[in-house]
Write an enzyme that holds these catalytic residues in place. Structure first.
Site, PDB file in Angstrom:
ATOM      1  N   LYS A 214       0.857  -1.184   0.000  1.00 41.22           N
ATOM      2  CA  LYS A 214       0.000   0.000   0.000  1.00 41.22           C
ATOM      3  C   LYS A 214       0.892   1.231   0.000  1.00 41.22           C
ATOM      4  O   LYS A 214       1.711   1.426   0.899  1.00 41.22           O
ATOM      5  CB  LYS A 214      -0.882  -0.017   1.235  1.00 41.22           C
ATOM      6  CG  LYS A 214      -1.762   1.203   1.371  1.00 41.22           C
ATOM      7  CD  LYS A 214      -2.673   1.078   2.559  1.00 41.22           C
ATOM      8  CE  LYS A 214      -3.559   2.288   2.695  1.00 41.22           C
ATOM      9  NZ  LYS A 214      -4.410   2.194   3.888  1.00 41.22           N
ATOM     10  N   LYS A 267      -2.175  -1.393  -3.887  1.00 37.57           N
ATOM     11  CA  LYS A 267      -3.056  -0.236  -3.790  1.00 37.57           C
ATOM     12  C   LYS A 267      -2.247   1.044  -3.870  1.00 37.57           C
ATOM     13  O   LYS A 267      -1.238   1.132  -3.164  1.00 37.57           O
ATOM     14  CB  LYS A 267      -3.787  -0.321  -2.454  1.00 37.57           C
ATOM     15  CG  LYS A 267      -4.652   0.845  -2.124  1.00 37.57           C
ATOM     16  CD  LYS A 267      -5.308   0.641  -0.801  1.00 37.57           C
ATOM     17  CE  LYS A 267      -6.021   1.914  -0.452  1.00 37.57           C
ATOM     18  NZ  LYS A 267      -6.330   2.002   0.943  1.00 37.57           N
TER      19      LYS A 267
END
Ligand code: PBG
Length: 344
Positions: A214, A267
């Site tokens: 992330k 992400k």
């Protein structure tokens, strides 16, 4: 290999030594009709690929549109259940829940309260739409008054004390009936702490979808309004990854695999398709990609001005994410895309 040459005067492509050969390969043959294009299509998007994010709030009959995410709403549990029925009817296999608590405090107590907003939402969904897979976001930032994804002391985010809280949150979601928990805080050791806690609490079958790679992305802007979760001081650069790094993503993912993750997430999605591809090639676990709020808002905003075609750009984004190697895509277009695909 012989290099063909192009005669500009005669408009003929020829290969040295075989001047009469003409065009070597007519790629357009396989683009000629819709049926042929369907036959040679390498990546096919279906509703099975989507996970639908939903935001749940306290109250009754609440359906409040989120400013920077047109078409997405804050939903009270009763309204949320209606949306989940719709999600299931469209053939989408899963939702991921984000909760907004009544009040915030330094630890985020509602996050692991048996009657917390997410816990109530899970029970209601499981009571009404059994077949729908319920995934929960496991993080502190929506529940803490400082907005950070961990326990804070001074201006430090404490890693190990946070693990305890994450484990409690995950177990409380499992008790309410969650199928999959998704830790998103990029806290070191979070997957192992959660796996241990789930196993010792008798939830060995609850899976972990780790937000493994992330990035500290500006594309989360609209979500932070939706989840009311911006950090009140500082930023997330000490937890989330530097957008400049790719090898580090593989190290993060390797660690999460070793700690017991069942699914690995990258992400955001579109600016990080190289990472999605690298993850797909390096691991045999399912790979998820999060088509985040900023990716959604950009296209929505441009479409509202007539500058882009929303349906075309959304479907193109989603197929690109799948082509890059994602097995599942978290996307705010989940329902629209399922409808568009069904229309053909
Ligand atoms: C953290 C979390 C965030 C998102 C999902 N989970 C925001 C953040 O890290 O600040 C962003 C999702 C999106 O932008 O759509 N709990």
């Amino acid at each position: 290999m012989t290099t063909p040459t192009f005669d500009r005067e005669a408009y003929v492509l020829s290969v040295p030594g075989d001047e009469d050969a003409g065009i070597i390969h007519r790629a357009r043959r396989l683009r000629r009709t819709p049926a042929i294009r369907r036959m040679v299509r390498e990546t096919v998007l279906t509703a099975d690929d989507f996970i639908c994010p939903l935001f749940v709030v306290h109250g009754k009959s609440v359906r409040r549109e989120i400013g920077a995410m047109p078409g997405q709403c804050h939903l009270s549990v009763d309204e949320l259940v209606r949306d989940c029925e719709d999600v299931a009817r469209l053939g989408i296999p899963a939702v991921i829940l984000f909760g907004l608590p009544v009040s915030k405090d330094p630890v985020g107590l509602e996050n692991f309260a048996p009657d917390g907003i997410v816990q109530r939402a899970i029970r209601a969904i499981k009571g009404a739409v059994r077949e729908l897979t319920v995934i929960t976001d496991v993080c502190l930032c929506e529940y803490t008054d400082h907005g950070h994804c961990g326990i804070v002391e001074g201006d430090q985010i404490l890693n190990d004390p946070t693990l305890d809280i994450l484990a409690r949150v995950a177990v409380s979601h499992a008790e309410a009936g969650a199928d999959i928990v998704a830790p998103s805080g990029m806290v070191d050791g979070m997957v192992e702490a959660i796996r241990d806690a789930l196993d010792t609490s008798d939830f060995p079958d609850v899976a972990i979808l780790s937000y493994a790679a992330k990035y500290a992305s500006h594309f989360y802007g609209p979500f932070r309004e939706a989840a009311d979760s911006p950090p009140r001081f500082g930023d997330r650069l000490g937890c989330q990854m530097d957008p400049a790094n790719a090898r580090e993503a593989l190290r993060e993912m390797t660690q999460d695999v070793e700690e017991g993750a069942d699914i690995l997430m990258v992400k955001p999605a579109l600016p990080y398709l190289d990472i999605v591809r690298a993850a797909r090639d390096a691991f045999d676990l399912p790979i998820a990609a999060y088509n985040v709020s900023g990716e959604y808002a950009m296209i929505k905003a441009a479409a509202a001005r007539g500058w882009l075609d929303e349906r075309g750009c959304a479907l193109e984004s989603l197929v690109a994410i799948k082509r890059a190697g994602a097995d599942m895509i978290l996307t705010y277009w989940a329902r629209d895309a399922a409808r568009w695909l069904a229309e053909g």
